[in-house]
Design a protein around this motif. Structure first.
Motif, PDB file in Angstrom:
ATOM      1  N   ARG A 100      -9.687   7.633   1.106  1.00 34.70           N
ATOM      2  CA  ARG A 100     -11.217   8.447   1.533  1.00 34.70           C
ATOM      3  C   ARG A 100     -11.010   8.504   0.310  1.00 34.70           C
ATOM      4  O   ARG A 100     -12.320   7.280  -0.160  1.00 34.70           O
ATOM      5  CB  ARG A 100     -11.689   9.116   2.120  1.00 34.70           C
ATOM      6  CG  ARG A 100     -10.699   8.723   3.802  1.00 34.70           C
ATOM      7  CD  ARG A 100     -11.946  10.176   4.662  1.00 34.70           C
ATOM      8  NE  ARG A 100     -11.327  10.251   5.724  1.00 34.70           N
ATOM      9  CZ  ARG A 100     -10.353  10.436   6.530  1.00 34.70           C
ATOM     10  NH1 ARG A 100      -9.721  11.950   5.564  1.00 34.70           N
ATOM     11  NH2 ARG A 100     -10.392  10.715   8.277  1.00 34.70           N
ATOM     12  N   ASP A 101     -10.541   9.455  -1.135  1.00 31.29           N
ATOM     13  CA  ASP A 101     -10.997   9.317  -2.531  1.00 31.29           C
ATOM     14  C   ASP A 101     -10.843   8.174  -3.907  1.00 31.29           C
ATOM     15  O   ASP A 101     -11.715   8.007  -4.482  1.00 31.29           O
ATOM     16  CB  ASP A 101     -10.201  10.929  -2.587  1.00 31.29           C
ATOM     17  CG  ASP A 101     -10.771  12.030  -2.083  1.00 31.29           C
ATOM     18  OD1 ASP A 101     -12.041  11.917  -1.704  1.00 31.29           O
ATOM     19  OD2 ASP A 101     -10.249  12.572  -2.248  1.00 31.29           O
ATOM     20  N   LYS A 102      -9.565   7.657  -3.131  1.00 26.60           N
ATOM     21  CA  LYS A 102      -9.192   7.082  -4.055  1.00 26.60           C
ATOM     22  C   LYS A 102      -9.079   4.725  -3.685  1.00 26.60           C
ATOM     23  O   LYS A 102      -8.070   4.705  -3.445  1.00 26.60           O
ATOM     24  CB  LYS A 102      -8.218   7.007  -5.159  1.00 26.60           C
ATOM     25  CG  LYS A 102      -8.270   8.068  -5.371  1.00 26.60           C
ATOM     26  CD  LYS A 102      -6.973   9.004  -6.145  1.00 26.60           C
ATOM     27  CE  LYS A 102      -7.378  10.277  -7.541  1.00 26.60           C
ATOM     28  NZ  LYS A 102      -6.183  10.309  -7.646  1.00 26.60           N
ATOM     29  N   PRO A 103      -9.769   4.564  -3.293  1.00 28.00           N
ATOM     30  CA  PRO A 103      -9.384   3.826  -1.804  1.00 28.00           C
ATOM     31  C   PRO A 103      -8.510   2.439  -3.204  1.00 28.00           C
ATOM     32  O   PRO A 103      -7.891   1.297  -2.922  1.00 28.00           O
ATOM     33  CB  PRO A 103     -10.501   2.968  -1.352  1.00 28.00           C
ATOM     34  CG  PRO A 103     -11.586   3.709  -2.290  1.00 28.00           C
ATOM     35  CD  PRO A 103     -11.692   4.587  -2.811  1.00 28.00           C
ATOM     36  N   GLU A 104      -9.657   2.089  -4.276  1.00 30.85           N
ATOM     37  CA  GLU A 104      -9.304   1.034  -5.255  1.00 30.85           C
ATOM     38  C   GLU A 104      -7.507   1.269  -5.564  1.00 30.85           C
ATOM     39  O   GLU A 104      -7.230   0.018  -5.707  1.00 30.85           O
ATOM     40  CB  GLU A 104     -10.014   0.855  -6.181  1.00 30.85           C
ATOM     41  CG  GLU A 104     -11.184   0.179  -5.991  1.00 30.85           C
ATOM     42  CD  GLU A 104     -11.226  -0.913  -5.301  1.00 30.85           C
ATOM     43  OE1 GLU A 104     -10.632  -1.800  -6.201  1.00 30.85           O
ATOM     44  OE2 GLU A 104     -12.124  -1.643  -4.308  1.00 30.85           O
ATOM     45  N   VAL A 105      -7.277   1.998  -5.817  1.00 26.47           N
ATOM     46  CA  VAL A 105      -6.110   2.618  -6.343  1.00 26.47           C
ATOM     47  C   VAL A 105      -4.911   2.222  -5.154  1.00 26.47           C
ATOM     48  O   VAL A 105      -4.093   2.034  -5.268  1.00 26.47           O
ATOM     49  CB  VAL A 105      -6.075   4.568  -7.067  1.00 26.47           C
ATOM     50  CG1 VAL A 105      -4.768   4.914  -7.235  1.00 26.47           C
ATOM     51  CG2 VAL A 105      -6.848   4.475  -8.322  1.00 26.47           C
ATOM     52  N   VAL A 132       0.911  -1.140   0.053  1.00 24.24           N
ATOM     53  CA  VAL A 132      -0.344   0.331  -0.064  1.00 24.24           C
ATOM     54  C   VAL A 132       1.086   0.960   0.133  1.00 24.24           C
ATOM     55  O   VAL A 132       0.029   2.024  -0.646  1.00 24.24           O
ATOM     56  CB  VAL A 132      -0.469   0.194   1.095  1.00 24.24           C
ATOM     57  CG1 VAL A 132      -1.636   1.373   1.555  1.00 24.24           C
ATOM     58  CG2 VAL A 132      -1.996  -0.894   1.360  1.00 24.24           C
ATOM     59  N   LEU A 133       2.234   1.349   0.877  1.00 26.22           N
ATOM     60  CA  LEU A 133       2.986   2.658   0.849  1.00 26.22           C
ATOM     61  C   LEU A 133       3.530   3.458  -0.701  1.00 26.22           C
ATOM     62  O   LEU A 133       2.809   4.685  -1.029  1.00 26.22           O
ATOM     63  CB  LEU A 133       3.873   1.922   1.287  1.00 26.22           C
ATOM     64  CG  LEU A 133       5.203   3.158   1.594  1.00 26.22           C
ATOM     65  CD1 LEU A 133       4.210   4.229   2.727  1.00 26.22           C
ATOM     66  CD2 LEU A 133       6.664   2.596   2.689  1.00 26.22           C
ATOM     67  N   GLY A 189      -9.320  -1.833   7.214  1.00 23.85           N
ATOM     68  CA  GLY A 189      -8.214  -1.199   7.372  1.00 23.85           C
ATOM     69  C   GLY A 189      -8.384   0.401   6.419  1.00 23.85           C
ATOM     70  O   GLY A 189      -7.125   0.614   6.828  1.00 23.85           O
ATOM     71  N   LEU A 190      -8.667   0.578   5.979  1.00 24.56           N
ATOM     72  CA  LEU A 190      -8.533   1.892   4.809  1.00 24.56           C
ATOM     73  C   LEU A 190      -8.800   2.383   5.598  1.00 24.56           C
ATOM     74  O   LEU A 190      -8.402   4.086   6.125  1.00 24.56           O
ATOM     75  CB  LEU A 190      -9.027   1.426   3.612  1.00 24.56           C
ATOM     76  CG  LEU A 190      -8.861   0.859   2.536  1.00 24.56           C
ATOM     77  CD1 LEU A 190     -10.530   0.417   1.474  1.00 24.56           C
ATOM     78  CD2 LEU A 190      -7.883   1.446   1.973  1.00 24.56           C
ATOM     79  N   GLY A 191     -10.409   2.483   6.421  1.00 19.82           N
ATOM     80  CA  GLY A 191     -10.816   3.632   7.858  1.00 19.82           C
ATOM     81  C   GLY A 191      -9.835   4.297   8.698  1.00 19.82           C
ATOM     82  O   GLY A 191      -9.416   5.058   9.370  1.00 19.82           O
ATOM     83  N   GLU A 192      -9.238   3.151   8.846  1.00 14.78           N
ATOM     84  CA  GLU A 192      -7.363   2.706   9.731  1.00 14.78           C
ATOM     85  C   GLU A 192      -6.306   3.367   9.759  1.00 14.78           C
ATOM     86  O   GLU A 192      -6.275   4.480   9.868  1.00 14.78           O
ATOM     87  CB  GLU A 192      -6.996   1.845  10.422  1.00 14.78           C
ATOM     88  CG  GLU A 192      -7.966   1.015  11.192  1.00 14.78           C
ATOM     89  CD  GLU A 192      -8.395   0.974  12.884  1.00 14.78           C
ATOM     90  OE1 GLU A 192      -7.381   1.836  13.127  1.00 14.78           O
ATOM     91  OE2 GLU A 192      -8.986   0.210  13.692  1.00 14.78           O
ATOM     92  N   TRP A 245       1.918   6.911  -1.516  1.00 14.50           N
ATOM     93  CA  TRP A 245       2.382   8.132  -1.877  1.00 14.50           C
ATOM     94  C   TRP A 245       2.250   8.049  -3.108  1.00 14.50           C
ATOM     95  O   TRP A 245       2.448   9.267  -3.313  1.00 14.50           O
ATOM     96  CB  TRP A 245       4.328   7.019  -1.679  1.00 14.50           C
ATOM     97  CG  TRP A 245       5.271   8.221  -2.483  1.00 14.50           C
ATOM     98  CD1 TRP A 245       6.466   8.341  -3.326  1.00 14.50           C
ATOM     99  CD2 TRP A 245       5.368   9.753  -1.565  1.00 14.50           C
ATOM    100  NE1 TRP A 245       6.518   9.102  -3.575  1.00 14.50           N
ATOM    101  CE2 TRP A 245       6.149  10.089  -2.110  1.00 14.50           C
ATOM    102  CE3 TRP A 245       5.232  10.242  -0.748  1.00 14.50           C
ATOM    103  CZ2 TRP A 245       6.796  11.391  -1.989  1.00 14.50           C
ATOM    104  CZ3 TRP A 245       5.539  12.225  -0.045  1.00 14.50           C
ATOM    105  CH2 TRP A 245       7.214  12.403  -1.046  1.00 14.50           C
ATOM    106  N   LYS A 246       2.399   7.527  -4.205  1.00 14.08           N
ATOM    107  CA  LYS A 246       1.871   7.652  -5.661  1.00 14.08           C
ATOM    108  C   LYS A 246       0.525   9.138  -5.679  1.00 14.08           C
ATOM    109  O   LYS A 246       0.677   9.996  -6.134  1.00 14.08           O
ATOM    110  CB  LYS A 246       2.582   6.833  -6.548  1.00 14.08           C
ATOM    111  CG  LYS A 246       2.522   7.591  -8.089  1.00 14.08           C
ATOM    112  CD  LYS A 246       1.632   6.241  -8.867  1.00 14.08           C
ATOM    113  CE  LYS A 246       3.230   5.744  -9.093  1.00 14.08           C
ATOM    114  NZ  LYS A 246       3.539   4.174  -9.934  1.00 14.08           N
ATOM    115  N   ALA A 247      -0.251   8.221  -4.986  1.00 12.46           N
ATOM    116  CA  ALA A 247      -1.182   9.626  -5.175  1.00 12.46           C
ATOM    117  C   ALA A 247      -2.025  10.612  -4.444  1.00 12.46           C
ATOM    118  O   ALA A 247      -2.347  11.384  -4.472  1.00 12.46           O
ATOM    119  CB  ALA A 247      -2.389   8.737  -4.738  1.00 12.46           C
ATOM    120  N   ALA A 248      -0.216  10.033  -3.518  1.00 11.41           N
ATOM    121  CA  ALA A 248      -0.521  11.199  -2.323  1.00 11.41           C
ATOM    122  C   ALA A 248       0.536  12.733  -3.161  1.00 11.41           C
ATOM    123  O   ALA A 248      -0.241  13.771  -3.455  1.00 11.41           O
ATOM    124  CB  ALA A 248       0.203  11.323  -1.227  1.00 11.41           C
ATOM    125  N   SER A 249       1.430  12.116  -3.914  1.00  9.85           N
ATOM    126  CA  SER A 249       2.542  13.703  -3.941  1.00  9.85           C
ATOM    127  C   SER A 249       2.117  13.942  -5.531  1.00  9.85           C
ATOM    128  O   SER A 249       2.590  14.191  -5.629  1.00  9.85           O
ATOM    129  CB  SER A 249       4.128  12.746  -3.808  1.00  9.85           C
ATOM    130  OG  SER A 249       3.883  11.437  -4.681  1.00  9.85           O
TER     131      SER A 249
END
Length: 463
Positions: A130-135, A83-84, A150-153, A88-92
């Motif tokens: 929250r917006d792209k859980p499948e990604v 997931v890491l 796990g996504l919620g946590e 990171w790619k989605a956030a950065s």
């Protein structure tokens, strides 16, 4: 030679995401020495990946340890390692122009701009979850309920990342001797986290727990988080009780492993035995020192039962040590004067089988491993008596073997001296270093001494 194609770059990029940091460094050095355009292109990709990981380590530093399991096996909140890089790619990618601020050489605690950018990326990461859980965390046919939880946590943890970054600066002092101001800051931090989410306080301690190499130190943070947290009655009813329950559960699991070590095992159990015994002793000692356990409370009873269980396990195992040494040191009765006899080494016997040697090693390793933990478990008296008894017995046996070798009574000197070396190693397992050195020194100087008659026959003057 042609450069890498788009498809090749895409495949290599996916592969590099899974490469450990240590391997990535080795690859970068190796590829840099290779000729050709493709090697240059791959070298650039490796450099970009290294830079990306360095930035990720800075921005996600508060939560980075949570993407791997604890090495001590204690239950903790963790997320899949895969997931890491996706997160990171989605956030950065939302504001890529900010990433250059993470390349500053100054520490982040001395660089307000870098800290602000890192916190901003963590906020973007929470939104991406929250917006792209499948990604971020695609469903691969596994436990869907666990994935959703796990996504919620994960999102809630990133909501607290900025405050965790600030709180972790005081972590080394909080587990040693915190000042009054540092304790006040911790309690204020826990209260502020509780205002963001319902379970914000325990979640912040969960983040700090991931940064602790010694799991039992979390008890100090739990106690420091509230004036009344040191009392079992209050703590057992609070949301912080989970940390204590996990530690006790791991103690019980390790005690079960200690009890499962049986003589004759093929693998050397030394490191595992010592680690488990030391860990249980440190954790139970920390429980006593940090918490005011009620002897009649649930945790007090569990701690006492754990001590009794490990004490019984060690006592039963160590009492069989004499029989294990009997097989390792074969003896026979020899006449002295008249009808009197004594026990002496049987140097004509077959060499001890590997199973017998391993059985003795397991038990002696147990005896040596509890040296610092015996007082916690309540078996210090038994340990001391056994160490003295084993040291004296092995030393006497070694002396007799060396005397037989020196007198020429050993049928096979090499085998006899090899037995002395084995016994010296056994002494080292119980920290009888001086006795082991003496045994090796005597064995090194041992050898059959020729008789006086034989000496005269070989003397030139006698001729």
């Amino acid at each position: 030679m042609a450069e890498l194609s788009v498809a090749q770059r895409a495949v290599l990029a996916q592969m590099l995401e899974r490469v450990p940091d240590r391997v990535l460094t080795i690859l970068s050095g190796a590829v840099a020495q290779m000729p050709g355009e493709r090697a240059v292109a791959l070298s650039i990709m490796l450099a970009d990946e290294s830079t990306d990981r360095r930035r990720r380590a800075i921005a996600f530093a508060p939560l980075l340890p949570m993407f791997q399991r604890r090495p001590d096996g204690v239950e903790s909140l963790t997320f899949p390692a895969g997931v890491l890089p996706r997160l990171w790619k989605a956030a950065s990618s939302r504001e890529p122009e900010l990433l250059l601020a993470l390349d500053d050489y100054r520490p982040i605690e001395e660089n307000p701009k870098m800290c602000a950018v890192a916190n901003r990326i963590c906020v973007a990461a929470a939104a991406a979850v929250r917006d792209k859980p499948e990604v971020v965390w695609p469903s691969n046919g596994g436990d869907e309920a666990a994935r959703i939880k796990g996504l919620g946590e994960l999102a809630l943890c990133f909501d607290l990342a900025a405050m965790a970054r600030r709180g972790l600066l005081n972590l080394p002092d909080l587990i040693l001797r915190p000042t009054g101001d540092q304790l006040a800051e911790l309690r204020l931090l826990i209260r502020d986290c509780a205002e963001i989410t319902v379970d914000g306080g325990p979640r912040m301690l969960e983040i700090m727990f991931a940064h602790l190499g010694d799991a039992s130190l979390i008890l100090r943070l739990v106690v420091h988080s509230s004036h009344a947290a040191a009392k079992e009655g209050f703590l057992s009813e609070s949301e912080m009780a989970g940390f204590v329950n996990r530690l006790i559960a791991e103690v019980e699991a390790r005690i079960t492993r200690i009890a499962s070590y049986k003589p004759g095992a093929k693998a050397d159990p030394g490191p595992g035995v010592r680690t488990d015994i030391a860990w249980c002793a440190e954790t139970l000692g920390e429980l006593d020192a940090t918490l005011k356990l009620d002897p009649e409370g649930e945790w007090g009873k569990q701690a006492r039962e754990a001590r009794d269980r490990i004490n019984g396990t060690l006592s039963r195992s160590l009492r069989s040590l004499d029989k294990a040494l009997d097989r390792l040191m074969p003896s026979k009765s020899v006449k002295t004067t008249g009808r009197m006899t004594r026990q002496a080494p049987d140097l004509e016997a077959e060499a001890p089988p590997l199973e017998a040697v391993q059985a003795a090693i397991v038990l002696l390793t147990l005896l040596g491993a509890i040296r610092t933990a015996a007082k916690v478990f309540g078996c210090e008296s038994l340990r001391y008596q056994l160490v003295q008894s084993v040291t004296e017995r092995v030393t006497v046996y070694v002396d007799q073997v060396v005397e037989a070798v020196n007198a020429g009574d050993a049928p096979d000197q090499r085998k006899s001296l090899a037995l002395v070396e084995t016994l010296a190693k056994c002494l080292l397992l119980i920290d009888a270093t001086d006795a082991a050195r003496t045994a090796r020194r005597r064995a090194a100087a041992a050898g059959a001494r020729p008789s006086s008659a034989a000496t005269q026959e070989r003397s030139p003057r006698a001729a």
